[in-house]
Scaffold this motif. Structure first.
Motif, PDB file in Angstrom:
ATOM      1  N   ASP A 258       0.810  -1.231   0.000  1.00  0.00           N
ATOM      2  CA  ASP A 258       0.000   0.000   0.000  1.00  0.00           C
ATOM      3  C   ASP A 258       0.838   1.273   0.000  1.00  0.00           C
ATOM      4  N   ALA A 259       2.137   1.178   0.319  1.00  0.00           N
ATOM      5  CA  ALA A 259       2.996   2.364   0.356  1.00  0.00           C
ATOM      6  C   ALA A 259       2.369   3.489   1.178  1.00  0.00           C
ATOM      7  N   THR A 260       1.882   3.142   2.373  1.00  0.00           N
ATOM      8  CA  THR A 260       1.377   4.167   3.281  1.00  0.00           C
ATOM      9  C   THR A 260       2.546   5.001   3.792  1.00  0.00           C
ATOM     10  N   ILE A 261       2.249   6.154   4.318  1.00  0.00           N
ATOM     11  CA  ILE A 261       3.314   6.999   4.874  1.00  0.00           C
ATOM     12  C   ILE A 261       4.059   6.246   5.969  1.00  0.00           C
ATOM     13  N   ALA A 262       3.314   5.580   6.848  1.00  0.00           N
ATOM     14  CA  ALA A 262       3.948   4.829   7.939  1.00  0.00           C
ATOM     15  C   ALA A 262       4.827   3.710   7.400  1.00  0.00           C
ATOM     16  N   GLY A 263       4.343   3.004   6.385  1.00  0.00           N
ATOM     17  CA  GLY A 263       5.127   1.916   5.806  1.00  0.00           C
ATOM     18  C   GLY A 263       6.387   2.425   5.130  1.00  0.00           C
ATOM     19  N   LEU A 264       6.271   3.505   4.386  1.00  0.00           N
ATOM     20  CA  LEU A 264       7.435   4.095   3.715  1.00  0.00           C
ATOM     21  C   LEU A 264       8.457   4.582   4.737  1.00  0.00           C
ATOM     22  N   GLN A 265       7.982   5.155   5.829  1.00  0.00           N
ATOM     23  CA  GLN A 265       8.909   5.618   6.866  1.00  0.00           C
ATOM     24  C   GLN A 265       9.618   4.452   7.549  1.00  0.00           C
ATOM     25  N   LEU A 266       8.926   3.323   7.686  1.00  0.00           N
ATOM     26  CA  LEU A 266       9.579   2.146   8.262  1.00  0.00           C
ATOM     27  C   LEU A 266      10.656   1.615   7.324  1.00  0.00           C
ATOM     28  N   VAL A 329       9.102   9.650  -4.191  1.00  0.00           N
ATOM     29  CA  VAL A 329       9.350  11.084  -3.991  1.00  0.00           C
ATOM     30  C   VAL A 329       9.479  11.821  -5.317  1.00  0.00           C
ATOM     31  N   ASP A 330      10.182  11.204  -6.284  1.00  0.00           N
ATOM     32  CA  ASP A 330      10.436  11.890  -7.553  1.00  0.00           C
ATOM     33  C   ASP A 330       9.333  11.677  -8.583  1.00  0.00           C
ATOM     34  N   LYS A 331       8.554  10.615  -8.457  1.00  0.00           N
ATOM     35  CA  LYS A 331       7.515  10.323  -9.455  1.00  0.00           C
ATOM     36  C   LYS A 331       6.278  11.168  -9.202  1.00  0.00           C
ATOM     37  N   MET A 332       5.762  11.733 -10.279  1.00  0.00           N
ATOM     38  CA  MET A 332       4.632  12.655 -10.170  1.00  0.00           C
ATOM     39  C   MET A 332       3.338  12.043 -10.708  1.00  0.00           C
ATOM     40  N   ILE A 333       2.232  12.371 -10.055  1.00  0.00           N
ATOM     41  CA  ILE A 333       0.888  12.080 -10.554  1.00  0.00           C
ATOM     42  C   ILE A 333       0.111  13.381 -10.485  1.00  0.00           C
ATOM     43  N   ASP A 334      -0.359  13.831 -11.632  1.00  0.00           N
ATOM     44  CA  ASP A 334      -1.079  15.114 -11.714  1.00  0.00           C
ATOM     45  C   ASP A 334      -0.255  16.251 -11.131  1.00  0.00           C
ATOM     46  N   LEU A 344       7.561  12.614   4.450  1.00  0.00           N
ATOM     47  CA  LEU A 344       8.260  11.402   4.877  1.00  0.00           C
ATOM     48  C   LEU A 344       9.434  11.677   5.805  1.00  0.00           C
ATOM     49  N   CYS A 345      10.151  12.744   5.545  1.00  0.00           N
ATOM     50  CA  CYS A 345      11.417  12.988   6.238  1.00  0.00           C
ATOM     51  C   CYS A 345      11.239  13.905   7.435  1.00  0.00           C
ATOM     52  N   THR A 346      10.601  13.385   8.467  1.00  0.00           N
ATOM     53  CA  THR A 346      10.373  14.148   9.685  1.00  0.00           C
ATOM     54  C   THR A 346      10.906  13.371  10.884  1.00  0.00           C
ATOM     55  N   GLY A 347      11.220  14.092  11.956  1.00  0.00           N
ATOM     56  CA  GLY A 347      11.632  13.447  13.210  1.00  0.00           C
ATOM     57  C   GLY A 347      12.756  12.442  13.031  1.00  0.00           C
ATOM     58  N   ARG A 348      12.512  11.230  13.511  1.00  0.00           N
ATOM     59  CA  ARG A 348      13.574  10.214  13.510  1.00  0.00           C
ATOM     60  C   ARG A 348      13.880   9.662  12.123  1.00  0.00           C
ATOM     61  N   TYR A 349      13.104  10.070  11.116  1.00  0.00           N
ATOM     62  CA  TYR A 349      13.329   9.560   9.763  1.00  0.00           C
ATOM     63  C   TYR A 349      14.247  10.456   8.931  1.00  0.00           C
ATOM     64  N   VAL A 350      14.652  11.589   9.472  1.00  0.00           N
ATOM     65  CA  VAL A 350      15.502  12.521   8.736  1.00  0.00           C
ATOM     66  C   VAL A 350      16.823  11.879   8.352  1.00  0.00           C
ATOM     67  N   GLU A 351      17.462  11.200   9.293  1.00  0.00           N
ATOM     68  CA  GLU A 351      18.758  10.575   9.009  1.00  0.00           C
ATOM     69  C   GLU A 351      18.631   9.490   7.954  1.00  0.00           C
TER      70      GLU A 351
END
Length: 360
Positions: A258-266, A329-334, A344-351
């Motif tokens: 599903d590529a949810t935000i939570a899944g992508l961050q994991l 991140v780079d692929k666009m839709i509309d 995606l790149c917030t808090g502990r996911y920045v590094e």
């Protein structure tokens, strides 16, 4: 030039094919029509964040005067029945239905069709009674892709197979799409020599129930678990939480979907191995195209028949840390990224983002 996914191009082509030949005389049934968009649960954020907005946006393009009724059953089949009755009483001419329970949804299809209401099965098929059309990503291909990817990864890492094996966390037993994903997962696992230690059908796709089951398997099998084939990002997150709670470090590779935000961050954090990108706006727009065609007396173009229903199935994209930046991140839709780096790149996911070359 902004890039457009092949699936989105397919959806645009489908729209043209669906609506070609529909002249002004045939367009009358569409004008001012009431259509319903009934989704199954809130265990995944996709329905509120992507499916519903995508459907509404496409319907506005096709029919500015149409009214869209949206309901989410929150995993309750009885509630979905009530919501279905409600939209019928409000005069819906077409209903896009993602069923909580694929078996009981057969009666909803029959009820609607007896009244001349078109039913488009969405994401999850309705096997026992053909709907007027079915739109989805290829669920069996999703299951095979995530499982095969995990097997190949374990092979590349030279993980032993003698007494080790995999856990399989399937989706809801009442969801026919979960059954297709499960079938694909079995096929993907079969491409390797890793045994399935145990598998579980997760009621309502609930992450907490997946976590509870995986916790029990950790106590049972301990270090024999070399990977987890989980059917979506929610169950994957539950599995990962169980390993972390048990103090397992590192967490064995876990699949998702599903590529949810939570899944992508994991994935960015290195806790989840893969997921599937299937931008819901694509299938939502295709469903709107099908609604428009059916209400104008046109036959939507199908690329196959599934469970006796003409169907359009889009091809999913496997995501790992290696292609997350390019495909998400780079692929666009509309004109918009599937998920922006700023989200995606917030808090502990920045590094983790820095390591993958992703900058907000």
């Amino acid at each position: 030039m902004k890039s457009i996914s092949p699936a989105r191009l397919l959806a645009s082509t489908a729209a043209a094919l669906l609506l070609c030949g529909a002249g002004t005389a045939s367009a009358a049934p569409l004008a001012d029509a009431t259509v319903a968009f009934l989704m199954p649960d809130q265990s995944s954020t996709r329905y509120e964040e992507h499916d519903h907005p995508g459907f509404v946006a496409e319907m506005k393009k096709l029919c500015p005067s149409c009214k869209v009724l949206y309901q989410n059953a929150d995993g309750d089949a009885s509630r979905q029945q009530q919501q279905f009755n409600s939209v019928v009483s409000q005069g819906a001419k077409a209903i896009v239905l993602d069923p909580v329970d694929s078996t009981s949804a057969a009666s909803l299809v029959k009820q609607a069709q007896s009244r001349g209401i078109k039913v488009i099965a969405y994401d999850r098929p309705i096997p026992s009674t053909p709907a007027d059309f079915y739109v989805s990503f290829d669920n069996e291909a999703i299951g095979k892709s995530i499982a095969t990817s995990l097997v190949e990864h374990l092979k590349a890492m030279k993980v032993a197979t003698a007494d080790d094996g995999l856990l399989e966390v399937n989706g809801s037993p009442t969801d026919a799409a979960a059954g297709l994903i499960k079938k694909g997962m079995h096929a993907g696992i079969g491409t390797g020599s890793y045994a399935t230690l145990a598998e579980y059908d997760t009621p309502e796709w609930a992450p907490a129930k997946a976590q509870q089951w995986v916790a029990g398997q950790i106590s049972r099998f301990q270090k024999k678990i070399v990977g987890v084939v989980a059917a979506n990002d929610g169950t994957a997150g539950g599995a990962i939480a169980a390993f972390k709670a048990a103090g397992v470090d590192p967490v064995p590779p876990v699949t998702g979907n599903d590529a949810t935000i939570a899944g992508l961050q994991l994935i960015i954090a290195g806790d989840q191995y893969n997921t599937i990108s299937k931008p819901s706006e694509i299938v939502a727009a295709a469903a709107a195209d099908v609604v428009a065609a059916l209400l104008q007396g046109e036959a939507p173009k199908a690329d196959q028949t599934l469970f006796g229903t003409p169907s359009k199935l889009f091809v999913p994209t496997l995501i790992t840390a290696e292609n997350l930046k390019a495909e998400i991140v780079d692929k666009m839709i509309d004109g918009k990224p599937i998920e922006p780096a700023s989200v995606l790149c917030t808090g502990r996911y920045v590094e983790g983002c820095k390591k993958l070359g992703i900058t907000p």
